[in-house]
Write a protein that holds these residues in place. Structure first.
Motif, PDB file in Angstrom:
ATOM      1  N   HIS A 170     -21.551  79.486  -9.767  1.00 33.80           N
ATOM      2  CA  HIS A 170     -21.846  79.573  -8.333  1.00 33.80           C
ATOM      3  C   HIS A 170     -21.616  80.970  -7.755  1.00 33.80           C
ATOM      4  O   HIS A 170     -21.267  81.106  -6.580  1.00 33.80           O
ATOM      5  N   ASN A 171     -21.800  82.010  -8.565  1.00 31.81           N
ATOM      6  CA  ASN A 171     -21.717  83.376  -8.061  1.00 31.81           C
ATOM      7  C   ASN A 171     -23.113  83.883  -7.713  1.00 31.81           C
ATOM      8  O   ASN A 171     -24.106  83.496  -8.344  1.00 31.81           O
ATOM      9  N   THR A 172     -23.203  84.759  -6.731  1.00 36.66           N
ATOM     10  CA  THR A 172     -24.443  85.460  -6.423  1.00 36.66           C
ATOM     11  C   THR A 172     -24.263  86.921  -6.809  1.00 36.66           C
ATOM     12  O   THR A 172     -23.330  87.584  -6.323  1.00 36.66           O
ATOM     13  N   ILE A 173     -25.127  87.396  -7.704  1.00 41.59           N
ATOM     14  CA  ILE A 173     -24.993  88.734  -8.289  1.00 41.59           C
ATOM     15  C   ILE A 173     -26.325  89.451  -8.080  1.00 41.59           C
ATOM     16  O   ILE A 173     -27.333  89.090  -8.691  1.00 41.59           O
ATOM     17  N   THR A 174     -26.352  90.459  -7.211  1.00 43.25           N
ATOM     18  CA  THR A 174     -27.629  91.060  -6.852  1.00 43.25           C
ATOM     19  C   THR A 174     -27.503  92.549  -6.563  1.00 43.25           C
ATOM     20  O   THR A 174     -26.461  93.022  -6.107  1.00 43.25           O
ATOM     21  N   ASN A 175     -28.580  93.263  -6.861  1.00 44.81           N
ATOM     22  CA  ASN A 175     -28.740  94.676  -6.506  1.00 44.81           C
ATOM     23  C   ASN A 175     -27.646  95.557  -7.100  1.00 44.81           C
ATOM     24  O   ASN A 175     -27.199  96.520  -6.468  1.00 44.81           O
ATOM     25  N   ASN A 176     -27.207  95.244  -8.312  1.00 45.76           N
ATOM     26  CA  ASN A 176     -26.222  96.069  -9.008  1.00 45.76           C
ATOM     27  C   ASN A 176     -26.908  96.968 -10.019  1.00 45.76           C
ATOM     28  O   ASN A 176     -27.948  96.624 -10.586  1.00 45.76           O
ATOM     29  N   ALA A 177     -26.314  98.125 -10.267  1.00 41.60           N
ATOM     30  CA  ALA A 177     -26.828  99.024 -11.286  1.00 41.60           C
ATOM     31  C   ALA A 177     -26.595  98.425 -12.673  1.00 41.60           C
ATOM     32  O   ALA A 177     -25.609  97.728 -12.902  1.00 41.60           O
ATOM     33  N   ASP A 178     -27.519  98.684 -13.589  1.00 40.36           N
ATOM     34  CA  ASP A 178     -27.443  98.182 -14.959  1.00 40.36           C
ATOM     35  C   ASP A 178     -27.378  96.650 -14.970  1.00 40.36           C
ATOM     36  O   ASP A 178     -28.024  96.006 -14.159  1.00 40.36           O
ATOM     37  N   THR A 179     -26.612  96.055 -15.869  1.00 42.74           N
ATOM     38  CA  THR A 179     -26.662  94.603 -16.049  1.00 42.74           C
ATOM     39  C   THR A 179     -25.803  93.879 -15.016  1.00 42.74           C
ATOM     40  O   THR A 179     -24.628  94.190 -14.837  1.00 42.74           O
ATOM     41  N   GLY A 180     -26.392  92.869 -14.369  1.00 43.60           N
ATOM     42  CA  GLY A 180     -25.642  92.109 -13.378  1.00 43.60           C
ATOM     43  C   GLY A 180     -24.621  91.184 -14.005  1.00 43.60           C
ATOM     44  O   GLY A 180     -23.463  91.142 -13.596  1.00 43.60           O
ATOM     45  N   LEU A 181     -25.037  90.413 -15.041  1.00 42.59           N
ATOM     46  CA  LEU A 181     -24.147  89.451 -15.703  1.00 42.59           C
ATOM     47  C   LEU A 181     -24.280  89.627 -17.207  1.00 42.59           C
ATOM     48  O   LEU A 181     -25.340  89.400 -17.785  1.00 42.59           O
ATOM     49  N   SER A 182     -23.205  90.062 -17.857  1.00 45.53           N
ATOM     50  CA  SER A 182     -23.221  90.302 -19.297  1.00 45.53           C
ATOM     51  C   SER A 182     -22.223  89.388 -19.985  1.00 45.53           C
ATOM     52  O   SER A 182     -21.021  89.468 -19.757  1.00 45.53           O
ATOM     53  N   VAL A 183     -22.765  88.477 -20.829  1.00 47.61           N
ATOM     54  CA  VAL A 183     -21.924  87.558 -21.607  1.00 47.61           C
ATOM     55  C   VAL A 183     -22.345  87.588 -23.075  1.00 47.61           C
ATOM     56  O   VAL A 183     -22.209  86.599 -23.796  1.00 47.61           O
ATOM     57  N   ALA A 184     -22.852  88.722 -23.518  1.00 50.18           N
ATOM     58  CA  ALA A 184     -23.356  88.850 -24.885  1.00 50.18           C
ATOM     59  C   ALA A 184     -22.247  88.578 -25.900  1.00 50.18           C
ATOM     60  O   ALA A 184     -21.094  88.972 -25.705  1.00 50.18           O
ATOM     61  N   GLN A 185     -22.598  87.883 -26.974  1.00 48.91           N
ATOM     62  CA  GLN A 185     -21.709  87.579 -28.095  1.00 48.91           C
ATOM     63  C   GLN A 185     -20.493  86.749 -27.685  1.00 48.91           C
ATOM     64  O   GLN A 185     -19.484  86.730 -28.389  1.00 48.91           O
ATOM     65  N   SER A 186     -20.588  86.069 -26.570  1.00 47.58           N
ATOM     66  CA  SER A 186     -19.505  85.165 -26.163  1.00 47.58           C
ATOM     67  C   SER A 186     -19.716  83.800 -26.795  1.00 47.58           C
ATOM     68  O   SER A 186     -20.815  83.461 -27.247  1.00 47.58           O
ATOM     69  N   SER A 187     -18.667  82.997 -26.812  1.00 54.19           N
ATOM     70  CA  SER A 187     -18.773  81.658 -27.387  1.00 54.19           C
ATOM     71  C   SER A 187     -17.963  80.680 -26.556  1.00 54.19           C
ATOM     72  O   SER A 187     -16.828  80.959 -26.173  1.00 54.19           O
ATOM     73  N   GLY A 188     -18.566  79.539 -26.256  1.00 50.47           N
ATOM     74  CA  GLY A 188     -17.846  78.454 -25.610  1.00 50.47           C
ATOM     75  C   GLY A 188     -17.642  78.589 -24.119  1.00 50.47           C
ATOM     76  O   GLY A 188     -16.994  77.734 -23.504  1.00 50.47           O
ATOM     77  N   LEU A 189     -18.164  79.641 -23.496  1.00 51.54           N
ATOM     78  CA  LEU A 189     -18.029  79.777 -22.055  1.00 51.54           C
ATOM     79  C   LEU A 189     -18.974  78.815 -21.337  1.00 51.54           C
ATOM     80  O   LEU A 189     -19.984  78.388 -21.895  1.00 51.54           O
ATOM     81  N   VAL A 190     -18.641  78.502 -20.095  1.00 48.27           N
ATOM     82  CA  VAL A 190     -19.556  77.781 -19.217  1.00 48.27           C
ATOM     83  C   VAL A 190     -20.047  78.776 -18.171  1.00 48.27           C
ATOM     84  O   VAL A 190     -19.261  79.304 -17.374  1.00 48.27           O
ATOM     85  N   VAL A 191     -21.347  79.042 -18.192  1.00 44.78           N
ATOM     86  CA  VAL A 191     -21.970  79.989 -17.255  1.00 44.78           C
ATOM     87  C   VAL A 191     -23.115  79.238 -16.594  1.00 44.78           C
ATOM     88  O   VAL A 191     -24.174  79.048 -17.190  1.00 44.78           O
ATOM     89  N   ALA A 192     -22.932  78.770 -15.366  1.00 45.78           N
ATOM     90  CA  ALA A 192     -23.894  77.837 -14.775  1.00 45.78           C
ATOM     91  C   ALA A 192     -24.008  78.011 -13.264  1.00 45.78           C
ATOM     92  O   ALA A 192     -23.041  78.391 -12.588  1.00 45.78           O
ATOM     93  N   ASN A 193     -25.206  77.731 -12.776  1.00 49.05           N
ATOM     94  CA  ASN A 193     -25.467  77.682 -11.334  1.00 49.05           C
ATOM     95  C   ASN A 193     -25.159  78.998 -10.627  1.00 49.05           C
ATOM     96  O   ASN A 193     -24.726  79.013  -9.470  1.00 49.05           O
ATOM     97  N   ASN A 194     -25.374  80.102 -11.333  1.00 45.83           N
ATOM     98  CA  ASN A 194     -25.266  81.422 -10.722  1.00 45.83           C
ATOM     99  C   ASN A 194     -26.649  81.892 -10.286  1.00 45.83           C
ATOM    100  O   ASN A 194     -27.663  81.526 -10.885  1.00 45.83           O
ATOM    101  N   ILE A 195     -26.709  82.711  -9.246  1.00 49.32           N
ATOM    102  CA  ILE A 195     -27.939  83.358  -8.809  1.00 49.32           C
ATOM    103  C   ILE A 195     -27.825  84.828  -9.180  1.00 49.32           C
ATOM    104  O   ILE A 195     -26.923  85.531  -8.689  1.00 49.32           O
ATOM    105  N   VAL A 196     -28.716  85.282 -10.056  1.00 44.12           N
ATOM    106  CA  VAL A 196     -28.645  86.644 -10.586  1.00 44.12           C
ATOM    107  C   VAL A 196     -30.032  87.267 -10.434  1.00 44.12           C
ATOM    108  O   VAL A 196     -30.960  86.912 -11.167  1.00 44.12           O
ATOM    109  N   PHE A 197     -30.194  88.193  -9.498  1.00 43.76           N
ATOM    110  CA  PHE A 197     -31.524  88.755  -9.274  1.00 43.76           C
ATOM    111  C   PHE A 197     -31.421  90.158  -8.667  1.00 43.76           C
ATOM    112  O   PHE A 197     -30.401  90.511  -8.071  1.00 43.76           O
ATOM    113  N   GLY A 198     -32.465  90.939  -8.869  1.00 46.46           N
ATOM    114  CA  GLY A 198     -32.570  92.234  -8.222  1.00 46.46           C
ATOM    115  C   GLY A 198     -31.668  93.304  -8.801  1.00 46.46           C
ATOM    116  O   GLY A 198     -31.516  94.388  -8.216  1.00 46.46           O
ATOM    117  N   ASN A 199     -31.044  93.041  -9.955  1.00 46.96           N
ATOM    118  CA  ASN A 199     -30.242  94.053 -10.627  1.00 46.96           C
ATOM    119  C   ASN A 199     -31.162  94.895 -11.521  1.00 46.96           C
ATOM    120  O   ASN A 199     -32.281  94.491 -11.830  1.00 46.96           O
TER     121      ASN A 199
END
Length: 231
Positions: A170-199
């Protein structure tokens, strides 16, 4: 006062709210370091002008730094983190050793903008619960700590297990330089219902085996997980 043997409780709660209650580093130092055996709440403050002075000390990379060797229960809620020149991110969450058994951190309902990155969660294995929820993260620039990251960064190889829960929702992540949300090579996390746009790049989940579902993503470049809405 002592909350439990060798554990302290400190609650910093503003009566006036973040518009008038300001912690200002004046560009001369980080603003706050939270370390071990502490039950701590920070609510209703603005943290600004928090800076890195010694680039050889990881606790100086962030405006607010959370670290634990054994136990910590930390809540950071309803604050504003703005215009901090600290080179790592506004908030750094770094469990320090693999034997950390009780590391519980909640980051929720904060507004984070104008920083060198918003939130960093480092990748050491540990036991505990991390919740990053309902934050508004925007207009942050590239962090100097991790290439290609501007907003919310989970270090590679960060993983959840039976005794760990890492939830980003439930995070809103917008208009940031480079990557807005980075979870590369992660395991077992719950990443859901976020709004990620315009980065510059909205998301990076390459080689992740986490549950990355039901997010609204503006651009699918870097998104491998299914069950997300793109557009």
């Amino acid at each position: 006062h002592v909350d439990a043997p060798e554990r302290w409780r400190l609650e910093m709660v503003s009566e006036e709210g973040p518009e008038t209650t300001i912690i200002d580093g004046h560009g001369a130092a980080p603003c706050m370091t939270i370390v071990d055996n502490l039950t701590f709440t920070l609510e209703g403050f603005t943290l600004t002008n928090c800076a890195t002075i010694n680039t050889h000390l990881i606790n100086e990379f962030h405006a607010l730094y959370v670290q634990a060797y054994e136990h910590a229960d930390v809540t950071i809620a309803n604050n504003v983190f703005r215009d901090n020149p600290a080179i790592g991110a506004a908030i750094g969450i770094i469990p320090y050793f693999v034997n950390v058994t009780d590391f519980n951190v909640t980051i929720e309902n904060n507004r984070i903008y104008g920083n060198h990155g918003a939130i960093v969660l480092d990748g050491s294995p540990y036991g505990g619960h991390i919740l990053i929820a309902n934050n508004l993260i925007y207009d942050n620039w590239t962090s100097d700590r991790a290439a290609g990251f501007g907003a919310l960064y989970v270090a590679p190889n960060t993983g959840s297990a039976a005794d760990i829960s890492i939830v980003i929702v439930h995070n809103t992540i917008t208009n940031n330089a480079d990557t807005g949300l980075s979870v590369a090579q992660s395991s077992g996390l719950v990443v859901a219902n976020n709004i990620v746009f315009g980065n510059t790049r909205d998301i990076n989940d390459y080689y992740a085996t986490s549950a990355i579902d039901h997010n609204l993503v503006g651009d699918a470049t870097g998104l491998e997980a299914a069950n997300n809405l793109v557009g």
